[in-house]
Write an enzyme that holds these catalytic residues in place. Structure first.
Site, PDB file in Angstrom:
ATOM      1  N   HIS A   1       4.176  -4.627   9.086  1.00  0.00           N
ATOM      2  CA  HIS A   1       4.138  -4.505  10.538  1.00  0.00           C
ATOM      3  C   HIS A   1       2.846  -5.053  11.154  1.00  0.00           C
ATOM      4  CE1 HIS A   1       7.395  -1.937   9.391  1.00  0.00           C
ATOM      5  NE2 HIS A   1       6.581  -1.071   8.805  1.00  0.00           N
TER       6      HIS A   1
ATOM      7  N   ASN B   1       8.103  -5.719  -0.858  1.00  0.00           N
ATOM      8  CA  ASN B   1       7.964  -4.549  -0.002  1.00  0.00           C
ATOM      9  C   ASN B   1       6.484  -4.473   0.369  1.00  0.00           C
ATOM     10  OD1 ASN B   1       7.849  -2.172   1.359  1.00  0.00           O
ATOM     11  ND2 ASN B   1       8.968  -0.957  -0.167  1.00  0.00           N
TER      12      ASN B   1
ATOM     13  N   TYR C   1      11.312   8.609   1.347  1.00  0.00           N
ATOM     14  CA  TYR C   1      11.269   7.529   0.351  1.00  0.00           C
ATOM     15  C   TYR C   1      11.965   7.871  -0.966  1.00  0.00           C
ATOM     16  CZ  TYR C   1       7.887   5.621   3.636  1.00  0.00           C
ATOM     17  OH  TYR C   1       7.274   5.135   4.778  1.00  0.00           O
TER      18      TYR C   1
ATOM     19  N   ARG D   1      12.854   4.274  12.754  1.00  0.00           N
ATOM     20  CA  ARG D   1      11.692   5.168  12.702  1.00  0.00           C
ATOM     21  C   ARG D   1      10.774   4.923  13.912  1.00  0.00           C
ATOM     22  NH1 ARG D   1       9.338   4.720   6.861  1.00  0.00           N
ATOM     23  NH2 ARG D   1       8.176   6.533   7.656  1.00  0.00           N
TER      24      ARG D   1
ATOM     25  N   GLU E   1      12.664  -9.574   1.881  1.00  0.00           N
ATOM     26  CA  GLU E   1      11.961  -8.376   2.361  1.00  0.00           C
ATOM     27  C   GLU E   1      12.761  -7.140   1.925  1.00  0.00           C
ATOM     28  OE1 GLU E   1      12.052  -8.036   6.634  1.00  0.00           O
ATOM     29  OE2 GLU E   1      10.543  -6.438   6.649  1.00  0.00           O
TER      30      GLU E   1
ATOM     31  N   ARG F   1       5.222  10.800  -2.468  1.00  0.00           N
ATOM     32  CA  ARG F   1       4.945  10.493  -1.071  1.00  0.00           C
ATOM     33  C   ARG F   1       6.191  10.700  -0.204  1.00  0.00           C
ATOM     34  NH1 ARG F   1       4.753   4.389   1.240  1.00  0.00           N
ATOM     35  NH2 ARG F   1       4.048   4.935   3.312  1.00  0.00           N
TER      36      ARG F   1
ATOM     37  N   ARG G   1       7.203   0.367  13.734  1.00  0.00           N
ATOM     38  CA  ARG G   1       7.818  -0.178  12.513  1.00  0.00           C
ATOM     39  C   ARG G   1       8.929  -1.190  12.818  1.00  0.00           C
ATOM     40  NH1 ARG G   1       5.633   3.229   8.413  1.00  0.00           N
ATOM     41  NH2 ARG G   1       5.252   5.284   9.276  1.00  0.00           N
TER      42      ARG G   1
ATOM     43  N   HIS H   1      12.805  -2.740   1.919  1.00  0.00           N
ATOM     44  CA  HIS H   1      12.255  -1.433   2.301  1.00  0.00           C
ATOM     45  C   HIS H   1      13.157  -0.333   1.779  1.00  0.00           C
ATOM     46  CE1 HIS H   1       9.308  -3.250   4.921  1.00  0.00           C
ATOM     47  NE2 HIS H   1      10.267  -4.006   5.420  1.00  0.00           N
ATOM     48  N   LEU H   2      12.553   0.751   1.365  1.00  0.00           N
ATOM     49  CA  LEU H   2      13.323   1.929   0.948  1.00  0.00           C
ATOM     50  C   LEU H   2      13.984   2.580   2.159  1.00  0.00           C
ATOM     51  CD1 LEU H   2      10.280   2.805  -1.059  1.00  0.00           C
ATOM     52  CD2 LEU H   2      12.474   3.009  -2.214  1.00  0.00           C
ATOM     53  N   SER H   3      13.172   2.800   3.197  1.00  0.00           N
ATOM     54  CA  SER H   3      13.687   3.406   4.434  1.00  0.00           C
ATOM     55  C   SER H   3      14.197   2.278   5.334  1.00  0.00           C
ATOM     56  CB  SER H   3      12.557   4.169   5.137  1.00  0.00           C
ATOM     57  OG  SER H   3      11.562   3.270   5.582  1.00  0.00           O
TER      58      SER H   3
ATOM     59  N   ASP I   1       1.939 -15.793   7.028  1.00  0.00           N
ATOM     60  CA  ASP I   1       1.546 -17.177   6.736  1.00  0.00           C
ATOM     61  C   ASP I   1       1.753 -17.514   5.262  1.00  0.00           C
ATOM     62  OD1 ASP I   1       0.854 -18.008   9.282  1.00  0.00           O
ATOM     63  OD2 ASP I   1      -1.293 -17.640   9.039  1.00  0.00           O
TER      64      ASP I   1
ATOM     65  N   ALA J   1       3.195  -0.920   4.832  1.00  0.00           N
ATOM     66  CA  ALA J   1       2.686  -0.948   6.219  1.00  0.00           C
ATOM     67  C   ALA J   1       2.206  -2.336   6.642  1.00  0.00           C
ATOM     68  CB  ALA J   1       1.574   0.075   6.381  1.00  0.00           C
TER      69      ALA J   1
ATOM     70  N   PRO K   1       0.785  -1.225   0.000  1.00  0.00           N
ATOM     71  CA  PRO K   1       0.000   0.000   0.000  1.00  0.00           C
ATOM     72  C   PRO K   1       0.825   1.286   0.000  1.00  0.00           C
ATOM     73  CG  PRO K   1      -0.166  -1.138   2.103  1.00  0.00           C
ATOM     74  CD  PRO K   1       0.497  -2.077   1.151  1.00  0.00           C
ATOM     75  N   ASN K   2       0.325   2.234  -0.768  1.00  0.00           N
ATOM     76  CA  ASN K   2       0.861   3.603  -0.874  1.00  0.00           C
ATOM     77  C   ASN K   2       2.134   3.695  -1.704  1.00  0.00           C
ATOM     78  OD1 ASN K   2      -1.185   4.791   0.864  1.00  0.00           O
ATOM     79  ND2 ASN K   2      -0.190   3.675   2.515  1.00  0.00           N
TER      80      ASN K   2
HETATM   81  C1  DQA Z   1       8.324   0.982   3.756  1.00  0.00           C
HETATM   82  C2  DQA Z   1       8.449   1.126   5.279  1.00  0.00           C
HETATM   83  C3  DQA Z   1       7.096   0.902   5.956  1.00  0.00           C
HETATM   84  O1  DQA Z   1       7.226   1.076   7.360  1.00  0.00           O
HETATM   85  C4  DQA Z   1       6.072   1.899   5.451  1.00  0.00           C
HETATM   86  O2  DQA Z   1       4.805   1.613   5.996  1.00  0.00           O
HETATM   87  C5  DQA Z   1       6.002   1.951   3.964  1.00  0.00           C
HETATM   88  C6  DQA Z   1       7.238   1.896   3.199  1.00  0.00           C
HETATM   89  C7  DQA Z   1       9.642   1.310   3.042  1.00  0.00           C
HETATM   90  O3  DQA Z   1       9.814   0.881   1.903  1.00  0.00           O
HETATM   91  O4  DQA Z   1      10.492   2.005   3.612  1.00  0.00           O
HETATM   92  O5  DQA Z   1       4.944   2.158   3.386  1.00  0.00           O
HETATM   93  O6  DQA Z   1       7.996  -0.361   3.463  1.00  0.00           O
END
Ligand code: DQA
Length: 147
Positions: A85, A79, A27, A112, A103, A22, A116, A105-107, A92, A82, A14-15
């Protein structure tokens, strides 16, 4: 006969469709299309193909994890944003398939907000790459290629 390339599935939660717009201070300025292009170029050089998808819906990510296994993907870069978390259903799903999941993640979520620091994806994934911005995806692709 032409050899079919091994595929790496890149699933985004999502997002992440809003990447570039964003919270760019967290990011970065690259869009998801920019990341897809960067991954495709590198995959080409590695003799791999990329299947890039994004959804704002948890169930889509679960369906795609199953589909990746059915399609014989070499690995999945996930990725889950959210849902990382919160989602025991995605945890599962990762355990339900034998395809290795990395896994991404950008950040760096560890640095943070405290919520998270919990990663259900990380508890099930083969490996984890975070905090390198768009280059996290590239590093994960290199890792997937070497599996
Ligand atoms: C994220 C980190 C997550 O905590 C956050 O909810 C995101 C982006 C990242 O790529 O840094 O939406 O997955």
């Amino acid at each position: 006969m032409v050899d079919k390339k091994d595929s790496i599935w890149v699933l985004n939660g999502p997002n992440l469709n809003l990447l570039g717009l964003r919270e760019p201070d967290i990011y970065g300025h690259e869009t998801l299309d920019d990341i897809a292009e960067m991954l495709s170029e590198r995959a080409d050089a590695l003799g791999l193909s990329i299947e890039m998808r994004q959804s704002n819906h948890e169930g889509h990510l679960i369906d795609w994890l199953h589909e990746a296994q059915g399609a014989g993907a070499k690995a999945v870069l996930l990725n889950a944003a959210a849902y990382t978390h919160t989602s025991i259903a995605i945890y599962d799903a990762i355990l339900a398939i034998t395809t290795p999941v990395i896994e991404v993640h950008l950040s760096n979520p560890e640095t943070r907000e405290s919520f998270r620091s919990v990663s259900w994806v990380g508890k099930a994934a083969h490996a984890n790459i975070s905090g390198l911005g768009a280059k996290s995806y590239l590093a994960a692709l290199e890792a997937a290629a070497s599996l």
